[in-house]
Design a protein around this motif. Sequence first.
Motif, PDB file in Angstrom:
ATOM      1  N   TRP A  91      22.363 -13.348 -20.974  1.00  0.00           N
ATOM      2  CA  TRP A  91      21.894 -12.187 -21.461  1.00  0.00           C
ATOM      3  C   TRP A  91      20.498 -11.996 -21.162  1.00  0.00           C
ATOM      4  N   GLY A  92      20.032 -10.547 -21.311  1.00  0.00           N
ATOM      5  CA  GLY A  92      18.649 -10.038 -20.925  1.00  0.00           C
ATOM      6  C   GLY A  92      17.484 -11.165 -21.307  1.00  0.00           C
ATOM      7  N   ARG A  93      16.450 -11.050 -20.621  1.00  0.00           N
ATOM      8  CA  ARG A  93      15.211 -11.635 -20.977  1.00  0.00           C
ATOM      9  C   ARG A  93      15.191 -13.118 -20.835  1.00  0.00           C
ATOM     10  N   THR A  94      16.151 -13.603 -19.784  1.00  0.00           N
ATOM     11  CA  THR A  94      16.321 -15.015 -19.562  1.00  0.00           C
ATOM     12  C   THR A  94      16.015 -15.247 -17.855  1.00  0.00           C
ATOM     13  N   GLY A  95      15.146 -14.366 -17.390  1.00  0.00           N
ATOM     14  CA  GLY A  95      14.879 -14.425 -16.013  1.00  0.00           C
ATOM     15  C   GLY A  95      15.903 -13.602 -14.892  1.00  0.00           C
ATOM     16  N   THR A  96      16.458 -12.668 -15.604  1.00  0.00           N
ATOM     17  CA  THR A  96      17.374 -12.080 -14.747  1.00  0.00           C
ATOM     18  C   THR A  96      16.737 -10.934 -13.509  1.00  0.00           C
ATOM     19  N   SER A  97      15.397 -10.532 -14.014  1.00  0.00           N
ATOM     20  CA  SER A  97      14.697  -9.792 -12.889  1.00  0.00           C
ATOM     21  C   SER A  97      14.320 -10.762 -11.990  1.00  0.00           C
ATOM     22  N   SER A  98      13.719 -11.852 -11.978  1.00  0.00           N
ATOM     23  CA  SER A  98      13.639 -12.671 -10.950  1.00  0.00           C
ATOM     24  C   SER A  98      14.854 -13.080 -10.301  1.00  0.00           C
ATOM     25  N   LEU A  99      15.855 -13.492 -10.849  1.00  0.00           N
ATOM     26  CA  LEU A  99      17.170 -13.800 -10.231  1.00  0.00           C
ATOM     27  C   LEU A  99      17.672 -12.582  -9.254  1.00  0.00           C
ATOM     28  N   ASP A 135      17.241 -16.128 -37.265  1.00  0.00           N
ATOM     29  CA  ASP A 135      18.318 -17.225 -36.926  1.00  0.00           C
ATOM     30  C   ASP A 135      19.650 -16.645 -36.777  1.00  0.00           C
ATOM     31  N   ALA A 136      20.209 -15.782 -36.861  1.00  0.00           N
ATOM     32  CA  ALA A 136      21.300 -15.254 -36.776  1.00  0.00           C
ATOM     33  C   ALA A 136      21.380 -14.757 -35.349  1.00  0.00           C
ATOM     34  N   CYS A 137      20.264 -13.890 -34.992  1.00  0.00           N
ATOM     35  CA  CYS A 137      20.201 -13.521 -33.513  1.00  0.00           C
ATOM     36  C   CYS A 137      20.111 -15.006 -32.465  1.00  0.00           C
ATOM     37  N   ILE A 138      19.354 -15.742 -32.821  1.00  0.00           N
ATOM     38  CA  ILE A 138      19.285 -17.188 -31.823  1.00  0.00           C
ATOM     39  C   ILE A 138      20.859 -17.818 -31.917  1.00  0.00           C
ATOM     40  N   LYS A 139      21.316 -17.737 -32.955  1.00  0.00           N
ATOM     41  CA  LYS A 139      22.863 -18.352 -33.063  1.00  0.00           C
ATOM     42  C   LYS A 139      23.763 -17.568 -32.162  1.00  0.00           C
ATOM     43  N   ALA A 140      23.519 -16.365 -32.316  1.00  0.00           N
ATOM     44  CA  ALA A 140      24.489 -15.590 -31.289  1.00  0.00           C
ATOM     45  C   ALA A 140      24.085 -15.623 -29.881  1.00  0.00           C
ATOM     46  N   TYR A 141      22.940 -15.982 -29.654  1.00  0.00           N
ATOM     47  CA  TYR A 141      22.599 -16.218 -28.094  1.00  0.00           C
ATOM     48  C   TYR A 141      23.114 -17.614 -27.864  1.00  0.00           C
ATOM     49  N   LEU A 142      23.069 -18.939 -28.750  1.00  0.00           N
ATOM     50  CA  LEU A 142      23.260 -20.088 -28.236  1.00  0.00           C
ATOM     51  C   LEU A 142      24.901 -19.847 -28.086  1.00  0.00           C
ATOM     52  N   HIS A 197      26.949 -17.583 -27.450  1.00  0.00           N
ATOM     53  CA  HIS A 197      27.358 -16.763 -26.135  1.00  0.00           C
ATOM     54  C   HIS A 197      27.097 -17.963 -24.975  1.00  0.00           C
ATOM     55  N   ASN A 198      26.090 -18.532 -24.788  1.00  0.00           N
ATOM     56  CA  ASN A 198      26.108 -19.762 -23.895  1.00  0.00           C
ATOM     57  C   ASN A 198      26.951 -20.593 -23.907  1.00  0.00           C
ATOM     58  N   ALA A 199      27.184 -21.208 -25.188  1.00  0.00           N
ATOM     59  CA  ALA A 199      28.449 -22.149 -25.246  1.00  0.00           C
ATOM     60  C   ALA A 199      29.703 -21.756 -24.814  1.00  0.00           C
ATOM     61  N   HIS A 200      30.021 -20.333 -25.175  1.00  0.00           N
ATOM     62  CA  HIS A 200      31.080 -19.819 -24.710  1.00  0.00           C
ATOM     63  C   HIS A 200      31.380 -19.783 -23.029  1.00  0.00           C
ATOM     64  N   ILE A 201      30.479 -19.434 -22.361  1.00  0.00           N
ATOM     65  CA  ILE A 201      30.300 -19.476 -21.072  1.00  0.00           C
ATOM     66  C   ILE A 201      30.602 -20.845 -20.579  1.00  0.00           C
ATOM     67  N   ARG A 202      29.994 -21.752 -21.094  1.00  0.00           N
ATOM     68  CA  ARG A 202      30.002 -23.241 -20.695  1.00  0.00           C
ATOM     69  C   ARG A 202      31.508 -23.417 -20.851  1.00  0.00           C
ATOM     70  N   ALA A 203      32.254 -23.192 -21.893  1.00  0.00           N
ATOM     71  CA  ALA A 203      33.387 -23.616 -22.155  1.00  0.00           C
ATOM     72  C   ALA A 203      34.491 -22.853 -21.399  1.00  0.00           C
ATOM     73  N   THR A 204      34.281 -21.724 -20.735  1.00  0.00           N
ATOM     74  CA  THR A 204      35.387 -21.006 -20.202  1.00  0.00           C
ATOM     75  C   THR A 204      35.400 -20.883 -18.633  1.00  0.00           C
ATOM     76  N   ILE A 205      34.134 -21.170 -18.039  1.00  0.00           N
ATOM     77  CA  ILE A 205      33.797 -21.077 -16.847  1.00  0.00           C
ATOM     78  C   ILE A 205      34.061 -22.655 -16.167  1.00  0.00           C
ATOM     79  N   PRO A 206      34.961 -22.876 -15.151  1.00  0.00           N
ATOM     80  CA  PRO A 206      34.897 -24.018 -14.498  1.00  0.00           C
ATOM     81  C   PRO A 206      33.924 -24.334 -13.820  1.00  0.00           C
ATOM     82  N   PRO A 207      33.605 -25.927 -14.307  1.00  0.00           N
ATOM     83  CA  PRO A 207      32.334 -26.323 -13.698  1.00  0.00           C
ATOM     84  C   PRO A 207      31.931 -26.200 -12.233  1.00  0.00           C
ATOM     85  N   GLU A 208      32.873 -26.135 -11.397  1.00  0.00           N
ATOM     86  CA  GLU A 208      32.496 -25.893 -10.049  1.00  0.00           C
ATOM     87  C   GLU A 208      32.247 -24.517  -9.611  1.00  0.00           C
TER      88      GLU A 208
END
Length: 284
Positions: free
Chosen positions: A55-63, A195-202, A204-215
């Motif tokens: 999500w935004g504000r996680t270093g995306t501009s630098s990337l 708290d709800a916003c941070i929960k949604a953010y976490l 989302h990250n868990a969803h990406i980890r669970a669905t994208i192959p590690p390689e």
Amino acid sequence: MAKQGRLLSTGGAEQKGDDEQQDFMQQAKASSCQEHPRAAIPEVPAGPLVISAGWGRTGTSSLKVALDQLGYSPCFHARFMPYITDLFDAMYDFAEGRRPDFPAKQLFRQFNAAVDIPAPLIPLVLEAYPDAKVILTVRDPEKWYESYISSLLWLYQTWLFKPFAYILPMGQKLQAIGRWWLVWEFGDDTMLDKDACIKAYLQHNAHIRATIPPERLLEWEAKDGWGPLCRFLGHSAPKKPFPRKNEGASEMAWQIVRFIMRNPLAAMGLIKYQHKGPLDFDAV
């Protein structure tokens, strides 16, 4: 929050405990130290070779700047939405319910990489390009929340933005997209429930980890710099320092003002804007 929860559950992702998250981060960083083959970057893009799912504000501009320097230009970044007319208009129509689907494969085909993708579009872009390498940009949740409300939310809600949003067609579109974006992420457009916003953010990250192959996945923080990023993409690390780009609310507001000043007829919806040249932070 209900819509976000339904989306995550369909992907089979469950919220991980702190220990599991820490184990995953260690494994992801360890795997990123291995050499990966480098995909050829075409002169004429055929779709993103690299997709940032953070999500935004996680270093995306630098990337974005780093990927440009590695040769993945043109690289999409949400800051440039007004300059990408076909994608911008389709996103507005999709957000407003004027079209039933969003043709992610068609509209993102013009880029070699994509970062800072509006959150509702991330699943669609990942589905459209299943072979792309995926970078999950992450940040301390507390710092992420404070940065989000002091920049993106401030820009969306500030009274300075309201006249522009109500008078100019371009502003109306940005206002509608901004609300759609926030409601999709958090269930409303206020972000008052920290708290709800941070929960949604976490989640989302868990969803990406669970669905994208590690390689295909690299979990990355801006402070990690060139090393893990270049090993993951199969590049040698540039000798120049890693770019540090932090687009705050004032920079975002000035970018919108600059577009209006340079392209008043397009901002008023009287002509269709046609961008020429790179999508560069220092040029547009």
